[in-house]
Design an enzyme around this catalytic site. Structure first.
Site, short mmCIF file in Angstrom:
data_model
loop_
_atom_site.label_atom_id
_atom_site.label_comp_id
_atom_site.label_asym_id
_atom_site.label_seq_id
_atom_site.Cartn_x
_atom_site.Cartn_y
_atom_site.Cartn_z
N ASP A 62 65.09 25.59 32.91
CA ASP A 62 64.00 25.22 32.00
C ASP A 62 63.30 26.41 31.34
O ASP A 62 62.20 26.26 30.85
CB ASP A 62 62.93 24.37 32.71
CG ASP A 62 63.44 23.00 33.11
OD1 ASP A 62 64.53 22.62 32.65
OD2 ASP A 62 62.75 22.32 33.88
N ASP A 67 60.68 14.90 41.50
CA ASP A 67 60.53 15.68 40.27
C ASP A 67 59.07 15.92 39.92
O ASP A 67 58.76 16.84 39.16
CB ASP A 67 61.18 14.94 39.10
CG ASP A 67 62.68 14.82 39.26
OD1 ASP A 67 63.31 15.79 39.70
OD2 ASP A 67 63.23 13.74 38.94
N ASP A 69 57.84 26.67 33.70
CA ASP A 69 57.77 25.27 33.27
C ASP A 69 56.74 25.12 32.15
O ASP A 69 55.86 24.25 32.21
CB ASP A 69 57.42 24.40 34.47
CG ASP A 69 57.78 22.94 34.28
OD1 ASP A 69 58.69 22.66 33.50
OD2 ASP A 69 57.15 22.08 34.92
#
Length: 450
Positions: free
Chosen positions: A226, A405, A180
């Site tokens: 991601d 999230d 991330d």
């Protein structure tokens, strides 16, 4: 678009206070010591090995993908000799065709033990139905890999007992070092500076061992949400620039090690609002095709996964204002723009799309890049191979709807500003932990409804 291992210690042991369990109460499951009979008018329905529930007039059901004309070839598993000498399932064509998908027991337990007790009675049957929808299991820490084996063993047993159509396992591989890299909410357990690449390879080796052990179980993997998309658009972020070589090395290792006959893989490819812009399509296709060819064009790599943990529509007649002029304003336009570029570069890719949270269109996003706990969303189309597009293998639920999230607490070490925006539902807990208000929002706004 974030997911992190939950810190909640779920328990399925509820006190036995009566001989018969009430409607919607637990009536069985591994380790259950309470009542196993239901009150009149309700039946004890087994939802997964860990949870059975008293449902009015109901029996246990399995969710089956409605299939297209694409065929699936398998070798039948034998009924003897489990584990390392298990016969191998081989696949060709659409890996979803001819299979039902495994309903995630962990997510089901979250719904039943965390969500349902505080829901109004009118929503409880709907929530129970959500728990039966197959959703991917996220292997977001190495400690979860043994649980993968538990689930594969359960699938193996069900298939040997005659599950028809046979059940396929569905998992997300998600544990890159410096994960991330362009955000904060889902930073992972491994650091590149602290032996992260070697640790990641050990994590992949452990996953491979489970897949080899249960080679008679057809398994579908989404690889590293991601990750590669950040290498297309976010190399101006120092953490992403520093992670570039490690990401490529780790993804290459994963694709090579998990290239097994019983496996189908989809690399994460962001979404239309990320890589669908004309300026990003070419570089993205070049990167994905290079990753594919550098890994030896693995037979198990079927294509790309889009919209993971996001909210985009599959097909829109009018582009919403927040798409800001991107001609590829939905996932169908995105994949049809991407596919020819990939094919020209040697990667004949097919696609899957996460529809777990895209039931409300247009969304209430203030900006297309707002990804955190967006307000007004709803559960979307259930898993299906009836996509109407030969490039699109299936609609699937990858993000477990109801898991946060990211936190809206600005003092948290993992706080990301997106989770404090006006279009993010607040207050929100840490990424991956249960967010009851968000689950209720998804349930209330589900389209199609439950």
């Amino acid at each position: 678009m974030k997911h992190l291992a939950s810190s909640i210690a779920l328990t399925l042991l509820l006190p036995a206070v009566q001989a018969q369990q009430t409607v919607w109460g637990q009536c069985g499951g591994q380790g259950w010591s309470g009542p196993t009979n239901c009150v009149a008018g309700a039946a004890c329905s087994t939802l997964n090995p860990y949870y059975a529930q008293c449902i009015p007039g109901a029996t246990a059901t399995s969710t089956t993908l409605s299939t297209t004309t694409t065929t699936q070839t398998t070798t039948k598993p034998t009924t003897t000799g489990p584990t390392t000498s298990a016969p191998t399932v081989t696949a060709s064509g659409n890996p979803f065709s001819g299979y039902q998908l495994y309903a995630n027991p962990y997510y089901s337990s979250e719904v039943h033990t965390l969500a349902m007790p505080s829901l109004p009675s009118s929503l409880q049957p709907k929530a129970s139905a959500v728990a039966e929808v197959p959703s991917f299991v996220w292997l977001d820490v190495a400690a979860k890999v043994p649980t993968m084996g538990t689930y594969l063993a359960d699938i193996q047993a069900k298939n040997k007992a005659g599950a028809s159509p046979p059940i396929a396992g569905i998992f997300v591989v998600y544990d890159l070092p410096d994960r991330d890299c362009a955000a904060l909410a889902s930073n992972g357990e491994y650091s590149i500076a602290n032996n992260g690449v070697a640790n990641y390879k050990a994590y992949i080796d452990a996953i491979r061992a489970q897949l080899v052990k249960y080679s008679d179980v057809h398994t579908i993997l989404v690889i590293e949400p991601d990750s590669l998309a950040n290498l297309v658009t976010n190399l101006n972020v120092a953490k992403c620039a520093n992670a570039q070589s490690a990401y490529l090395e780790c993804v290459d290792y994963a694709l090579k090690q998990l290239n097994l006959p019983n496996v189908a893989m989809y690399l994460d490819a962001g979404h239309a609002g990320w890589l669908g812009w004309p300026a990003n399509l070419g570089p993205a296709a070049t990167l994905f095709a290079k990753v594919y060819t550098d890994a030896g064009s693995p037979a198990a790599l079927r294509g790309l996964a889009t919209n993971v943990a996001n909210y985009n529509a599959w097909s829109l007649s009018t582009c919403p204002s927040y798409t800001q002029g991107d001609p590829n304003c939905d996932e169908k336009k995105y994949i049809n723009a991407m596919a020819p570029l990939l094919k020209n570069a040697g990667f004949d890719a097919h696609f899957i799309m996460d529809t777990s949270r895209n039931g409300v269109q247009p969304t209430k996003q203030s900006a297309w890049g707002d990804w955190c706990n967006v307000i007004g969303t709803g559960f979307g189309v259930r898993p299906s191979t009836n996509t109407g597009d030969p490039l699109q293998d299936a609609f699937v639920w990858i993000k477990p709807g109801g898991e946060s999230d990211g936190t809206s607490n600005s003092s948290s070490a993992r706080y990301d500003a997106h989770c404090g925006y006006s279009d993010a539902l607040q207050p929100a807990p840490e990424a991956g932990t249960w967010f009851q208000a968000y689950f209720e929002q998804l349930l209330t706004n589900a389209n199609p409804s439950f």
